[in-house]
Design a protein around this motif. Structure first.
Motif, PDB file in Angstrom:
ATOM      1  N   ARG A  71       0.874  -1.179   0.000  1.00 35.43           N
ATOM      2  CA  ARG A  71       0.000   0.000   0.000  1.00 35.43           C
ATOM      3  C   ARG A  71       0.902   1.218   0.000  1.00 35.43           C
ATOM      4  N   ARG A  72       0.919   1.952  -1.103  1.00 33.85           N
ATOM      5  CA  ARG A  72       1.767   3.139  -1.251  1.00 33.85           C
ATOM      6  C   ARG A  72       1.064   4.375  -0.709  1.00 33.85           C
ATOM      7  N   LEU A  73      -0.221   4.502  -1.019  1.00 30.69           N
ATOM      8  CA  LEU A  73      -1.058   5.586  -0.509  1.00 30.69           C
ATOM      9  C   LEU A  73      -2.350   4.977  -0.014  1.00 30.69           C
ATOM     10  N   PRO A  74      -2.925   5.453   1.050  1.00 28.12           N
ATOM     11  CA  PRO A  74      -2.437   6.510   1.931  1.00 28.12           C
ATOM     12  C   PRO A  74      -1.310   6.010   2.826  1.00 28.12           C
ATOM     13  N   PRO A  75      -0.469   6.942   3.307  1.00 24.11           N
ATOM     14  CA  PRO A  75       0.614   6.543   4.201  1.00 24.11           C
ATOM     15  C   PRO A  75       0.049   5.997   5.508  1.00 24.11           C
ATOM     16  N   PRO A  76       0.806   5.195   6.213  1.00 20.35           N
ATOM     17  CA  PRO A  76       2.158   4.735   5.912  1.00 20.35           C
ATOM     18  C   PRO A  76       2.134   3.560   4.932  1.00 20.35           C
ATOM     19  N   VAL A  77       3.288   3.317   4.309  1.00 22.96           N
ATOM     20  CA  VAL A  77       3.436   2.170   3.417  1.00 22.96           C
ATOM     21  C   VAL A  77       3.262   0.902   4.246  1.00 22.96           C
ATOM     22  N   ARG A  78       2.479  -0.044   3.696  1.00 23.07           N
ATOM     23  CA  ARG A  78       2.262  -1.331   4.364  1.00 23.07           C
ATOM     24  C   ARG A  78       2.444  -2.427   3.331  1.00 23.07           C
ATOM     25  N   LYS A  79       2.941  -3.596   3.776  1.00 24.32           N
ATOM     26  CA  LYS A  79       3.153  -4.725   2.864  1.00 24.32           C
ATOM     27  C   LYS A  79       2.423  -5.953   3.382  1.00 24.32           C
ATOM     28  N   ILE A  80       1.866  -6.711   2.438  1.00 24.31           N
ATOM     29  CA  ILE A  80       1.185  -7.965   2.734  1.00 24.31           C
ATOM     30  C   ILE A  80       1.723  -8.998   1.760  1.00 24.31           C
ATOM     31  N   ILE A  81       2.162 -10.122   2.275  1.00 22.61           N
ATOM     32  CA  ILE A  81       2.740 -11.183   1.452  1.00 22.61           C
ATOM     33  C   ILE A  81       1.720 -12.300   1.283  1.00 22.61           C
ATOM     34  N   GLY A  82       1.637 -12.841   0.066  1.00 19.32           N
ATOM     35  CA  GLY A  82       0.784 -13.997  -0.186  1.00 19.32           C
ATOM     36  C   GLY A  82      -0.186 -13.751  -1.317  1.00 19.32           C
ATOM     37  N   ASP A  83      -1.095 -14.713  -1.516  1.00 17.33           N
ATOM     38  CA  ASP A  83      -2.020 -14.627  -2.642  1.00 17.33           C
ATOM     39  C   ASP A  83      -3.287 -13.834  -2.318  1.00 17.33           C
ATOM     40  N   LEU A  84      -3.345 -13.260  -1.125  1.00 18.36           N
ATOM     41  CA  LEU A  84      -4.432 -12.367  -0.707  1.00 18.36           C
ATOM     42  C   LEU A  84      -5.775 -13.079  -0.632  1.00 18.36           C
ATOM     43  N   SER A  85      -5.756 -14.398  -0.424  1.00 16.59           N
ATOM     44  CA  SER A  85      -6.999 -15.169  -0.361  1.00 16.59           C
ATOM     45  C   SER A  85      -7.700 -15.029   0.984  1.00 16.59           C
TER      46      SER A  85
END
Length: 100
Positions: A71-85
């Motif tokens: 997630r670039r916007l809105p801040p803060p940047v957040r990351k999620i790993i996986g196939d998002l199921s």
């Protein structure tokens, strides 16, 4: 600000890192599109970055596993790993649902 308020504060810019058009990458993109349409309709953009085509971005963006949603916007940047199921996990990771 509540998670519901955050969803209305668009725009949302999401970047999905993949490595080729694999079944897992396609599943992640499909799941992401469904989540966005349901929870962020009209307020988001998705950028797909194929690390096979742009490998230099993996180190620069600290991508250690794929697929990875950032997630670039809105801040803060957040990351999620996986196939998002796991929709609930994705929504919590994006701050669209409160943590339990």
């Amino acid at each position: 600000m509540s998670a519901a308020d955050a969803a209305t504060d668009g725009p949302w810019h999401l970047r999905l890192y993949i490595a080729g058009r694999t079944a897992r990458s396609e599943a992640a993109l499909h799941n992401l599109r469904q989540i966005c349409e349901e929870h962020l309709a009209g307020m988001y953009s998705i950028e797909v970055v194929d690390l096979l085509e742009r490998p230099q971005l993996a180190q620069g963006e600290q991508i250690v596993a794929i697929p990875t949603l950032e997630r670039r916007l809105p801040p803060p940047v957040r990351k999620i790993i996986g196939d998002l199921s796991n929709t609930e996990r994705v929504l919590i990771g994006l701050d669209l649902l409160p943590r339990r």
